[in-house]
Write an enzyme that holds these catalytic residues in place. Structure first.
Site, PDB file in Angstrom:
ATOM      1  N   THR A 154       0.852  -1.190   0.000  1.00  0.00           N
ATOM      2  CA  THR A 154       0.000   0.000   0.000  1.00  0.00           C
ATOM      3  C   THR A 154       0.887   1.240   0.000  1.00  0.00           C
ATOM      4  OG1 THR A 154      -1.846  -1.019   1.099  1.00  0.00           O
ATOM      5  CG2 THR A 154      -1.492   1.292   1.601  1.00  0.00           C
ATOM      6  N   ARG A 182     -14.640  -6.635  -0.216  1.00  0.00           N
ATOM      7  CA  ARG A 182     -13.834  -6.344   0.968  1.00  0.00           C
ATOM      8  C   ARG A 182     -13.238  -4.922   0.901  1.00  0.00           C
ATOM      9  NH1 ARG A 182      -8.190  -4.901   2.228  1.00  0.00           N
ATOM     10  NH2 ARG A 182      -7.638  -5.903   4.175  1.00  0.00           N
ATOM     11  N   GLY A 184     -10.545  -2.519   3.121  1.00  0.00           N
ATOM     12  CA  GLY A 184      -9.550  -2.568   4.191  1.00  0.00           C
ATOM     13  C   GLY A 184      -9.514  -1.297   5.012  1.00  0.00           C
ATOM     14  N   ASP A 185      -8.396  -1.100   5.671  1.00  0.00           N
ATOM     15  CA  ASP A 185      -8.256   0.050   6.559  1.00  0.00           C
ATOM     16  C   ASP A 185      -7.900   1.339   5.817  1.00  0.00           C
ATOM     17  OD1 ASP A 185      -5.776  -1.219   5.918  1.00  0.00           O
ATOM     18  OD2 ASP A 185      -4.795   0.051   7.406  1.00  0.00           O
ATOM     19  N   THR A 204       0.142   0.910   6.695  1.00  0.00           N
ATOM     20  CA  THR A 204       0.147  -0.253   5.808  1.00  0.00           C
ATOM     21  C   THR A 204       0.228  -1.498   6.676  1.00  0.00           C
ATOM     22  OG1 THR A 204       1.245  -1.352   3.953  1.00  0.00           O
ATOM     23  CG2 THR A 204       2.663  -0.195   5.513  1.00  0.00           C
ATOM     24  N   GLY A 205      -0.380  -2.569   6.206  1.00  0.00           N
ATOM     25  CA  GLY A 205      -0.316  -3.801   6.995  1.00  0.00           C
ATOM     26  C   GLY A 205      -1.595  -4.585   6.864  1.00  0.00           C
ATOM     27  N   GLY A 207      -4.928  -5.108   7.084  1.00  0.00           N
ATOM     28  CA  GLY A 207      -5.939  -4.078   7.227  1.00  0.00           C
ATOM     29  C   GLY A 207      -6.999  -4.349   8.268  1.00  0.00           C
TER      30      GLY A 207
HETATM   31  N1  ASP Z   1      -3.615  -2.268   4.658  1.00  0.00           N
HETATM   32  C1  ASP Z   1      -3.943  -2.651   3.306  1.00  0.00           C
HETATM   33  C2  ASP Z   1      -5.276  -3.351   3.305  1.00  0.00           C
HETATM   34  O1  ASP Z   1      -5.513  -4.163   4.180  1.00  0.00           O
HETATM   35  C3  ASP Z   1      -2.926  -3.534   2.682  1.00  0.00           C
HETATM   36  C4  ASP Z   1      -1.541  -2.986   2.647  1.00  0.00           C
HETATM   37  O2  ASP Z   1      -1.138  -2.248   3.542  1.00  0.00           O
HETATM   38  O3  ASP Z   1      -0.804  -3.290   1.693  1.00  0.00           O
HETATM   39  O4  ASP Z   1      -6.038  -3.136   2.403  1.00  0.00           O
END
Ligand code: ASP
Length: 295
Positions: A154, A182, A184-185, A204-205, A207
């Site tokens: 991300t 879906r 995410g965060d 990032t992480g 989510g």
């Molecule tokens: N946080 C992002 C998500 O869950 C994914 C990512 O950080 O690459 O959509």
């Protein structure tokens, strides 16, 4: 990510992409542009770079499509805009900004967001324009399943401008193999993206874990209400996320202009530039940098 899954060419392309984003953001700030304009410019640059999981080069859903999420927040005014599951806008971060500036809403999703995009004049592309062979390969490798521990990628930017205004922006394809629908965060204000007059945060992480932790707002509240240093607040929240089985990192900047780039993973694409601070980038955890921490 590990060195094993990033060959020399991919490593160089990723670093070049980070530098291009820093240059884009710094050019805005050098011209006395706002933090909001700077993060928008930096993230749009990263959306065009196929090395990153946003815009062109975004990861695939379980169905083999690309659905993009993005958000932007202006700390000085508390205005925010976000889009989720958009499929045709070349720069989702610009669409998020259009939601903020041209609608009474904060977030638009799915077909409604795609329809809104057509009214904005923002460049539209076919969904397969976002797809790269490398992401298709990763999708096949993942067996079209969702894996919370997948590599991320991300993109995000945080900035403080000459007037002390803070802003954050984030853009992503989400996680490989995510189920249809879906979100995410990243596009959720207060989770993956947040800015006020004390902090700007982009995460990032994994989510789902950042959503449950309301990570961006939690970090901000710890600073604003609890008086915690930004770095300590960020590490507290990432530690809680790790305890819940999640992983990831944040980039953040405080009202004092001090940046915080910290993560619990084996690496995080990251870079920094400032007044009198030359641009620098790093990928892996073991690339020691005074300006970032891993734990
Ligand atoms: N946080 C992002 C998500 O869950 C994914 C990512 O950080 O690459 O959509």
């Amino acid at each position: 990510m590990t060195r094993a899954n990033l060959d020399a060419a991919a490593d160089a392309a990723t670093r070049a992409g980070l530098r291009a984003a820093l240059d884009a953001g710094a050019a805005v700030l050098a011209g006395s542009g706002s933090a909001l304009d700077a993060v928008a410019a930096a993230v749009a640059t990263l959306e065009d770079a196929p090395s990153f999981n946003a815009g062109r080069g975004a990861v695939f859903t379980a169905d083999g499509t690309v659905e993009l999420d993005a958000a932007i927040m202006d700390g000085a005014s508390s205005r925010a805009g976000a889009v989720a599951r958009v499929t045709r806008t070349r720069h989702p971060v610009a669409l998020a900004r259009a939601v903020m500036e041209r609608t009474p809403h904060v977030m638009l999703a799915g077909v409604g967001a795609d329809a809104f995009a057509l009214t904005t004049g923002l460049e539209q592309v076919a969904n397969d324009w976002f797809m790269t062979d490398e992401r298709r390969r990763q999708w096949h490798e993942a067996g079209a399943t969702f894996d919370r521990a997948m590599k991320y990628g991300t993109v995000g930017a945080v900035a403080r401008d000459r007037e002390g205004r803070l802003a954050a922006a984030t853009s992503t394809g989400g996680v490989t193999g995510k189920k249809w629908g879906r979100i995410g965060d990243s596009p959720v204000i207060g989770a993956g993206t947040f800015a006020d007059d004390h902090v700007a945060v982009s995460a990032t992480g994994s989510g789902e874990d950042f959503l449950r932790a309301v990570a961006g707002h939690e970090i901000g509240a710890r600073v604003r209400l609890g008086g915690e240093p930004l770095g300590a607040a960020a590490r507290t929240v990432l530690t809680a996320i790790r305890a819940a089985g999640g992983a990831g990192g944040v980039i953040a900047i405080g009202r004092d202009g001090l940046p915080v780039l910290t993560f619990t993973t084996s690496g995080m694409y990251r870079g920094l530039v400032g007044d009198g601070v030359p641009a620098d980038v790093a990928i892996f955890a073991d690339e020691g940098r005074a300006w970032s921490t891993t734990f």
